[in-house]
Write an enzyme that holds these catalytic residues in place. Structure first.
Site, short mmCIF file in Angstrom:
data_model
loop_
_atom_site.label_atom_id
_atom_site.label_comp_id
_atom_site.label_asym_id
_atom_site.label_seq_id
_atom_site.Cartn_x
_atom_site.Cartn_y
_atom_site.Cartn_z
CG HIS A 1 -2.12 -1.03 1.07
ND1 HIS A 1 -3.14 -1.06 2.10
CD2 HIS A 1 -2.24 -2.02 0.20
CE1 HIS A 1 -3.96 -2.08 1.54
NE2 HIS A 1 -3.37 -2.67 0.52
CB SER B 1 -32.78 -9.88 -25.52
OG SER B 1 -33.11 -9.76 -26.65
CD GLU C 1 -1.54 3.94 3.63
OE1 GLU C 1 -2.66 3.78 4.45
OE2 GLU C 1 -1.23 3.33 2.67
CG ASP D 1 -20.57 0.40 -35.35
OD1 ASP D 1 -21.19 0.69 -36.40
OD2 ASP D 1 -20.75 0.71 -34.19
NE ARG E 1 -7.88 -1.35 -32.03
CZ ARG E 1 -9.24 -1.43 -31.73
NH1 ARG E 1 -9.64 -2.30 -31.17
NH2 ARG E 1 -9.99 -0.57 -32.47
CB SER F 1 -31.99 1.05 -21.18
OG SER F 1 -32.40 0.27 -19.87
CB SER G 1 -21.50 5.47 -36.85
OG SER G 1 -20.88 4.05 -36.64
#
Length: 380
Positions: free
Chosen positions: A54, A229, A56, A204, A211, A309, A172
């Site tokens: 850690h 789904s 400290e 896509d 990368r 959503s 896109s």
């Protein structure tokens, strides 16, 4: 409590150091520490990797014998329990530290004030709250994970100046600049998982890997997740074709055909089946599952329905938005955030903007969804 200018500078240095652990220490928090006396820094350290020493302990080792009688500045309350490493409180006491300045308390149940109490019981002066807001923000993903058992959720999208994420035909690539995309890859390289919907996966055919443009290896490669789904993800997709090299989880619903689930599993995909039909409920259950897996940060990259959503349910903690100097137009061109939306402007999600920049000419806005700002951060 009043602190000196050197106190503030030392803690700011500890916060700066802590950021060096981002992407390496999770699910632990990023922590930095500085040992100082008479206005001089004697040693410093950070938590560099999960399971490692850690902050400290690193700072105390760097200071050596000079730590006796000195002040320890640490961004998070020292631990007082045995985990992967011994309690930091024991190391602090053994080093002869006279004063400890803590930026923020640790909400983890095994600590949560116990570290401060242990230090005070050993006769060490402990002061709490210096740079608390910055330190609390630094550890926000860790705090969410240990208090809600869900990961910190970053919603990301790129859009045109008129609020379109693709043309009416679905094209896109590329709205955003190469510099913006490089930022996203660096973000991917420090998160635990990337989530996209099946629509994005089909349109896509992405890899969803990190990368880096400088050729170096990312800090981590995230778990790739497709919300699907009906288990429609094609076996010939790049995601499935690389599933044995880079983990891919396909999150399906109860109506997904067993044959499709079996085919994806045979190709190397992990299949996770939610027992509910509602997409929003499935998303909630997935976040709970990722929390059980100790995922600290996840990135949701779309599409429109998934982001909608997420925001409808108040499940996003942070937003990364890239706005290109382009106008697409077209009523059928999709916006980046779908879902139900809101009925009145008073219900709109607000952001606390943390960064605005111009990568490659784009406008990049990064901010916290207001409900995600922790109470202790507001109070400081």
């Amino acid at each position: 409590m009043e602190w000196s200018g050197f106190d503030v500078a030392a803690m700011q240095r500890a916060i700066e150091l802590a950021r060096g652990g981002e992407g390496h220490v999770e699910p632990n928090p990023m922590v930095g520490a500085v040992v100082a006396a008479a206005g001089k820094i004697l040693g410093s350290g950070l938590h560099q990797r999960f399971g490692g020493p850690h902050a400290e302990v690193e700072a105390l080792l760097a200071a050596g014998a000079a730590a006796r009688g000195a002040t320890l500045y640490v961004t998070l309350e020292p631990c007082c329990h045995h985990g992967k490493t011994p309690p930091c409180t024991e190391a602090v006491v053994a080093a002869g530290i006279a004063r400890v300045v803590v930026a923020a308390r640790d909400p983890f149940a095994a600590v949560n004030g116990g570290g401060i109490a242990a230090l005070r019981a050993a006769g060490i002066a402990v002061e709490v709250g210096l740079c608390e807001r910055e330190a609390t923000r630094l550890t926000a993903p860790f705090r969410k994970l240990v208090t809600t058992r869900k990961p910190w959720v970053i919603a990301k999208w790129a859009m045109s100046l008129d609020g379109r994420m693709a043309t009416a035909t679905g094209e896109s690539r590329w709205i955003s600049s190469p510099e913006s995309r490089a930022l996203v890859h660096r973000l991917r390289g420090r998160v635990d998982a990337i989530v996209v919907g099946i629509g994005t996966a089909l349109a896509d055919d992405p890899l969803l890997t990190a990368r880096l443009d400088d050729g170096t290896a990312p800090r981590r490669q995230p778990l790739r997740i497709v919300l699907d789904s009906q288990a429609r993800l094609p076996l010939e997709s790049r995601l499935v074709q690389t599933a044995r090299e880079q983990p891919l989880l396909v999150a399906t619903g109860p109506a997904a055909p067993p044959a499709r689930r079996e085919a994806l599993a045979a190709a190397g995909c992990e299949i996770w089946v939610a027992p509910v039909s509602d997409p929003g409920d499935r998303l909630d259950l997935l976040l709970e599952e990722l929390g059980r897996r100790q995922s600290t940060n996840i990135l949701v990259e779309g599409g429109s329905g998934v982001l909608g959503s997420l925001l409808d349910r108040g499940a996003a903690d942070e937003v990364w938005a890239f706005i290109a100097q382009k106008i697409i137009g077209g009523e059928a061109a999709p916006a980046p955030v779908g879902g139900r939306g809101i009925a009145g402007m008073a219900d709109a999600a607000g952001l606390e903007i943390e960064e605005v920049s111009r990568p490659g000419g784009d406008l990049f806005v990064r901010g916290l969804v207001l409900k995600a700002i922790l109470p202790s951060a507001r109070a400081s």
